[in-house]
Design a protein around this motif. Sequence first.
Motif, PDB file in Angstrom:
ATOM      1  N   ILE A  33       0.871  -1.175   0.000  1.00 62.33           N
ATOM      2  CA  ILE A  33       0.000   0.000   0.000  1.00 62.33           C
ATOM      3  C   ILE A  33       0.908   1.226   0.000  1.00 62.33           C
ATOM      4  O   ILE A  33       1.818   1.331   0.821  1.00 62.33           O
ATOM      5  CB  ILE A  33      -0.900   0.030   1.249  1.00 62.33           C
ATOM      6  CG1 ILE A  33      -1.773  -1.222   1.315  1.00 62.33           C
ATOM      7  CG2 ILE A  33      -1.757   1.299   1.256  1.00 62.33           C
ATOM      8  CD1 ILE A  33      -2.505  -1.379   2.636  1.00 62.33           C
ATOM      9  N   VAL A  34       0.666   2.136  -0.935  1.00 62.80           N
ATOM     10  CA  VAL A  34       1.460   3.355  -1.038  1.00 62.80           C
ATOM     11  C   VAL A  34       0.563   4.545  -0.726  1.00 62.80           C
ATOM     12  O   VAL A  34      -0.567   4.620  -1.227  1.00 62.80           O
ATOM     13  CB  VAL A  34       2.061   3.504  -2.455  1.00 62.80           C
ATOM     14  CG1 VAL A  34       2.839   4.800  -2.576  1.00 62.80           C
ATOM     15  CG2 VAL A  34       2.947   2.319  -2.795  1.00 62.80           C
ATOM     16  N   GLY A  35       1.052   5.454   0.097  1.00 61.41           N
ATOM     17  CA  GLY A  35       0.275   6.641   0.444  1.00 61.41           C
ATOM     18  C   GLY A  35       1.105   7.899   0.348  1.00 61.41           C
ATOM     19  O   GLY A  35       2.308   7.893   0.591  1.00 61.41           O
ATOM     20  N   LYS A  36       0.444   8.971  -0.016  1.00 59.83           N
ATOM     21  CA  LYS A  36       1.079  10.285  -0.088  1.00 59.83           C
ATOM     22  C   LYS A  36       0.893  10.981   1.251  1.00 59.83           C
ATOM     23  O   LYS A  36      -0.237  11.218   1.678  1.00 59.83           O
ATOM     24  CB  LYS A  36       0.451  11.108  -1.207  1.00 59.83           C
ATOM     25  CG  LYS A  36       1.025  12.497  -1.352  1.00 59.83           C
ATOM     26  CD  LYS A  36       0.375  13.228  -2.511  1.00 59.83           C
ATOM     27  CE  LYS A  36       0.956  14.620  -2.675  1.00 59.83           C
ATOM     28  NZ  LYS A  36       0.334  15.318  -3.810  1.00 59.83           N
ATOM     29  N   VAL A  37       1.995  11.289   1.922  1.00 58.30           N
ATOM     30  CA  VAL A  37       1.939  12.029   3.173  1.00 58.30           C
ATOM     31  C   VAL A  37       1.822  13.515   2.867  1.00 58.30           C
ATOM     32  O   VAL A  37       0.970  14.215   3.379  1.00 58.30           O
ATOM     33  CB  VAL A  37       3.180  11.744   4.049  1.00 58.30           C
ATOM     34  CG1 VAL A  37       3.172  12.586   5.302  1.00 58.30           C
ATOM     35  CG2 VAL A  37       3.263  10.260   4.375  1.00 58.30           C
ATOM     36  N   ASP A  38       2.713  13.999   1.995  1.00 57.63           N
ATOM     37  CA  ASP A  38       2.680  15.370   1.491  1.00 57.63           C
ATOM     38  C   ASP A  38       3.435  15.381   0.170  1.00 57.63           C
ATOM     39  O   ASP A  38       3.806  14.314  -0.339  1.00 57.63           O
ATOM     40  CB  ASP A  38       3.253  16.368   2.517  1.00 57.63           C
ATOM     41  CG  ASP A  38       4.691  16.068   2.928  1.00 57.63           C
ATOM     42  OD1 ASP A  38       5.496  15.629   2.075  1.00 57.63           O
ATOM     43  OD2 ASP A  38       5.023  16.279   4.113  1.00 57.63           O
ATOM     44  N   ASP A  39       3.667  16.566  -0.396  1.00 58.21           N
ATOM     45  CA  ASP A  39       4.315  16.644  -1.714  1.00 58.21           C
ATOM     46  C   ASP A  39       5.727  16.076  -1.724  1.00 58.21           C
ATOM     47  O   ASP A  39       6.245  15.733  -2.789  1.00 58.21           O
ATOM     48  CB  ASP A  39       4.349  18.093  -2.198  1.00 58.21           C
ATOM     49  CG  ASP A  39       2.969  18.622  -2.548  1.00 58.21           C
ATOM     50  OD1 ASP A  39       2.070  17.796  -2.835  1.00 58.21           O
ATOM     51  OD2 ASP A  39       2.778  19.853  -2.521  1.00 58.21           O
ATOM     52  N   ASN A  40       6.351  15.960  -0.559  1.00 57.16           N
ATOM     53  CA  ASN A  40       7.740  15.507  -0.484  1.00 57.16           C
ATOM     54  C   ASN A  40       7.933  14.218   0.300  1.00 57.16           C
ATOM     55  O   ASN A  40       9.063  13.847   0.604  1.00 57.16           O
ATOM     56  CB  ASN A  40       8.614  16.606   0.139  1.00 57.16           C
ATOM     57  CG  ASN A  40       8.519  17.906  -0.630  1.00 57.16           C
ATOM     58  OD1 ASN A  40       7.873  18.844  -0.183  1.00 57.16           O
ATOM     59  ND2 ASN A  40       9.110  17.948  -1.793  1.00 57.16           N
ATOM     60  N   THR A  41       6.841  13.529   0.632  1.00 57.63           N
ATOM     61  CA  THR A  41       6.956  12.315   1.442  1.00 57.63           C
ATOM     62  C   THR A  41       5.909  11.289   1.037  1.00 57.63           C
ATOM     63  O   THR A  41       4.739  11.635   0.849  1.00 57.63           O
ATOM     64  CB  THR A  41       6.760  12.634   2.940  1.00 57.63           C
ATOM     65  OG1 THR A  41       7.574  13.751   3.300  1.00 57.63           O
ATOM     66  CG2 THR A  41       7.120  11.449   3.806  1.00 57.63           C
ATOM     67  N   ALA A  42       6.362  10.045   0.909  1.00 61.76           N
ATOM     68  CA  ALA A  42       5.462   8.918   0.650  1.00 61.76           C
ATOM     69  C   ALA A  42       5.727   7.855   1.709  1.00 61.76           C
ATOM     70  O   ALA A  42       6.817   7.787   2.275  1.00 61.76           O
ATOM     71  CB  ALA A  42       5.703   8.338  -0.737  1.00 61.76           C
ATOM     72  N   MET A  43       4.708   7.045   1.963  1.00 69.22           N
ATOM     73  CA  MET A  43       4.869   5.906   2.864  1.00 69.22           C
ATOM     74  C   MET A  43       4.459   4.649   2.112  1.00 69.22           C
ATOM     75  O   MET A  43       3.445   4.643   1.416  1.00 69.22           O
ATOM     76  CB  MET A  43       3.999   6.061   4.109  1.00 69.22           C
ATOM     77  CG  MET A  43       4.487   7.150   5.031  1.00 69.22           C
ATOM     78  SD  MET A  43       3.480   7.300   6.522  1.00 69.22           S
ATOM     79  CE  MET A  43       3.955   5.829   7.397  1.00 69.22           C
ATOM     80  N   ILE A  44       5.267   3.614   2.275  1.00 69.79           N
ATOM     81  CA  ILE A  44       4.995   2.328   1.652  1.00 69.79           C
ATOM     82  C   ILE A  44       4.859   1.295   2.764  1.00 69.79           C
ATOM     83  O   ILE A  44       5.789   1.082   3.538  1.00 69.79           O
ATOM     84  CB  ILE A  44       6.142   1.902   0.707  1.00 69.79           C
ATOM     85  CG1 ILE A  44       6.420   2.982  -0.334  1.00 69.79           C
ATOM     86  CG2 ILE A  44       5.828   0.563   0.052  1.00 69.79           C
ATOM     87  CD1 ILE A  44       7.730   2.781  -1.084  1.00 69.79           C
ATOM     88  N   SER A  45       3.705   0.680   2.827  1.00 68.81           N
ATOM     89  CA  SER A  45       3.500  -0.431   3.740  1.00 68.81           C
ATOM     90  C   SER A  45       3.513  -1.693   2.885  1.00 68.81           C
ATOM     91  O   SER A  45       2.773  -1.783   1.905  1.00 68.81           O
ATOM     92  CB  SER A  45       2.156  -0.281   4.453  1.00 68.81           C
ATOM     93  OG  SER A  45       1.877  -1.434   5.206  1.00 68.81           O
TER      94      SER A  45
END
Length: 108
Positions: A33-45
């Motif tokens: 699962i990939v999520g956008k935290v903000d324009d400069n950060t992503a999180m991958i679970s």
Amino acid sequence: LIIVKIKNTTYDDWKNKFDSDAEVQSQMMRNTIVGKVDDNTAMISTEVFNPEMIGQFMSSDEFKQMEQSLGLSHEVYQLTKTWSNKIVYLNQIFIAFFSAGLDIKRSI
């Protein structure tokens, strides 16, 4: 869990690059699962089932060049599942006993 810091590109461009590697990723991880935290950060679970391969992939010259050109950094964390769902279940049992007026003796 992987936190990706993005400097030299947009989240959308990074996500397109990430998605283009889906075939390789499927050989080392699943349930991603990939999520956008903000324009400069992503999180991958993700669930890594081939840690040796992902280690080789992330330490390869090609991956390091991609990190450098896109201004990426990756913070990798290992998460473990806790038994908190069992605590919730036990709390529900205790609440049911107390609501029924039953006395539960606790031993330590």
